[in-house]
Design a protein around this motif. Sequence first.
Motif, mmCIF file in Angstrom:
data_model
loop_
_atom_site.group_PDB
_atom_site.id
_atom_site.type_symbol
_atom_site.label_atom_id
_atom_site.label_comp_id
_atom_site.label_asym_id
_atom_site.label_seq_id
_atom_site.Cartn_x
_atom_site.Cartn_y
_atom_site.Cartn_z
ATOM 1 N N ASN A 2 -18.223 19.991 53.842
ATOM 2 C CA ASN A 2 -18.379 19.476 52.485
ATOM 3 C C ASN A 2 -19.212 18.207 52.447
ATOM 4 O O ASN A 2 -19.718 17.817 51.392
ATOM 5 C CB ASN A 2 -16.999 19.202 51.876
ATOM 6 N N ARG A 5 -24.480 18.620 51.676
ATOM 7 C CA ARG A 5 -24.611 19.228 50.355
ATOM 8 C C ARG A 5 -25.599 20.394 50.353
ATOM 9 O O ARG A 5 -25.472 21.293 49.540
ATOM 10 C CB ARG A 5 -25.046 18.182 49.334
ATOM 11 N N LYS A 10 -26.203 22.418 56.347
ATOM 12 C CA LYS A 10 -25.072 23.114 56.943
ATOM 13 C C LYS A 10 -25.508 24.012 58.085
ATOM 14 O O LYS A 10 -24.931 23.974 59.190
ATOM 15 C CB LYS A 10 -24.361 23.938 55.866
ATOM 16 N N PHE A 182 -21.912 31.022 53.480
ATOM 17 C CA PHE A 182 -22.870 30.178 52.765
ATOM 18 C C PHE A 182 -23.985 30.949 52.074
ATOM 19 O O PHE A 182 -24.680 30.394 51.231
ATOM 20 C CB PHE A 182 -23.500 29.165 53.733
ATOM 21 N N GLU A 209 -19.226 26.798 43.323
ATOM 22 C CA GLU A 209 -18.250 26.385 44.324
ATOM 23 C C GLU A 209 -18.820 25.446 45.377
ATOM 24 O O GLU A 209 -18.119 25.083 46.316
ATOM 25 C CB GLU A 209 -17.672 27.627 45.015
ATOM 26 N N SER A 210 -20.073 25.095 45.263
ATOM 27 C CA SER A 210 -20.677 24.202 46.259
ATOM 28 C C SER A 210 -21.803 23.421 45.595
ATOM 29 O O SER A 210 -22.244 23.747 44.483
ATOM 30 C CB SER A 210 -21.217 24.996 47.458
ATOM 31 N N ASP A 212 -24.765 22.959 47.192
ATOM 32 C CA ASP A 212 -26.001 23.262 47.912
ATOM 33 C C ASP A 212 -26.964 23.998 46.993
ATOM 34 O O ASP A 212 -26.819 24.007 45.765
ATOM 35 C CB ASP A 212 -25.695 24.061 49.175
#
Length: 624
Positions: A2, A5, A10, A182, A209-210, A212
């Motif tokens: 987390n 971003r 990631k 992802f 939900e993210s 990114d």
Amino acid sequence: MNRFRTLAAKLGVIGGILLLVAFASIGYTLSASWQLEGGAAAVNEAGRMRMQTWRLAQTLASGDTLLAKTQVAQFDQSIMLLRDGDPSRPLLMPRDGASTAAFAVVQRTWQIVRSAWITSPAPGPIEAAKQAEAFVGHIDALASAIEARLAYLTTILNLLQVLMIGLTIASAVTLLYSAYLFVFNPLERLRTGLTRVREGDLSARVAVESGDEFGAVSEGFNEMTETLQELYQNLEVKVEEKTVRLATQHARLTALYEASAFAAHASTLDELADGFARQARRAAKADASAIRWSDEANLRYLLVASDGLPRNVVDREQCIPTGGCHCGQAVARAVTRVIPIRLHGTGPLHDCGQAGFTTVISVPVQLQERMIGEMDLFYREPTMLFDEDRTLLETMASHLAVAIEGLRAGALEREAAVAAERSLLAREMHDSIAQSLAFMRIQTALLRSALRNADAPRVERTIGELEAGIRESLSDVRELLMHFRTRTNAEDIVPALQTTLKKFEHQTGLITHLSIDGTGVPLPADVQVQVLHVVQEALSNVRKHAQAREVWLDVQQTPQWRVEVRDDGCGFATEATALDETHVGLRIVQERAERIGADVEIASVPGSGTCIVLTLPERRRVAA
């Protein structure tokens, strides 16, 4: 994850961790392989030391002292090799405790055995054999310690290989899970949302939900569906408005393109004005149009073309003074204007009103604060001028101004070219034929005086000089015609030089030689013409004055252009050239060289010929 971003961050962290583990495993594998290879060489060297020990014991038993010393020195070298190692083989002693201790015992034992074997008297065969057997036992212990270390390393290497297999499997699983977590999972959510939108459900939303890239795409998807919901009710109206706007813009761009293309190909002012009058009327959807041209001082406007105007209006407004009508604007106040026409009264627009027009749009045709003319558009219905139409008309007017100025510049250029050609012809005739004619005029006066005095020898001599002058004038005329007929190619001057030498050789009967050295960038066309004329003038001097048998023309193209004309004639004293008015050709050569920024060197010795060298500036200077 987390904390990271972006999707790239990631995946980069996961890949970086796996890459570091892989690099560590590979590095340790390479190190273990290196130690295994070096240890194997050390075991081999220990075996060789065992053989050297028994050989040395046999040598001591035979009593060959000299050979024993040689073998002792060889054994010392083996000890040093095991101690220091040899990276080139590679040979490397393991650095573990057992191997190090065993090697230390071998070194100490060898020092004791060495002292006993190199002293005199040497030990007997039986004693030497016992000492050798005891020493070989220490060597065997060293070899066993090295082999034990190598076996340990081999076990570690095998375990590491198994670990690498497990790491590969774990990496694949990790990457697949990361891709699902992802990439594939967010893509599946987006695909589901797109499917709902395609089926007509504009209320579809995707969970964010993210933070990114997929989170940003999800937010954009949600904003898009919200916008689509807002636009759905009045979509047809907006599409229709957009279609009309695009059609209008396309029509304006088409009109502008056609006007620009027409302006580029028009060859005369009448053709340009007639075409622009038709195109402006069609682009502005006017009932009539007129193109007026202004003089240099902006004192009057001349109607050069019209389209749709009644004949009586054309006749009455053929020429109007500046400010005498609303259409003829002064340069200080020239702007695009919409002029309403009043049907009653006798004002300046009375004729337009009588012809049924209610509105006139006047567009000045200007170029760099200079008034070129005016473009007038006539309407039978009241008309407004929007900003897009104003921009279109003003752009067309600027194209018209550029085209008119281009025609004017082309005419001036052609006039300048004709004047330059006439000036060149006059200068050539003045420097050659005119001087010969002046000389013959003097000789004619001398002939008349000799006839009056009945001086026959003088008459004969003067007639001979007149004949020589006539021949010289004819040669100058032929040479002048050759100069003006010989032209350079736009890309290469060599064919023109070859043609010039062939004509010179045909006229004079002299032997000519042409040499081209290097391959350089072609000269500009105007520079080529001047270079060719310099060569022709130099050849003319050779014909008139040199009394030569052969002529050489050498051209060097790199690193800069250099043209050399030399002969084997009589030559002249260069210090007297500036005062000698008979060397007109050399002055012409200097003048032509100055026009192109070139340097001329003239070298001549009486009886040894003349050399004229033309050196052009470097290419970058010519370009500047």
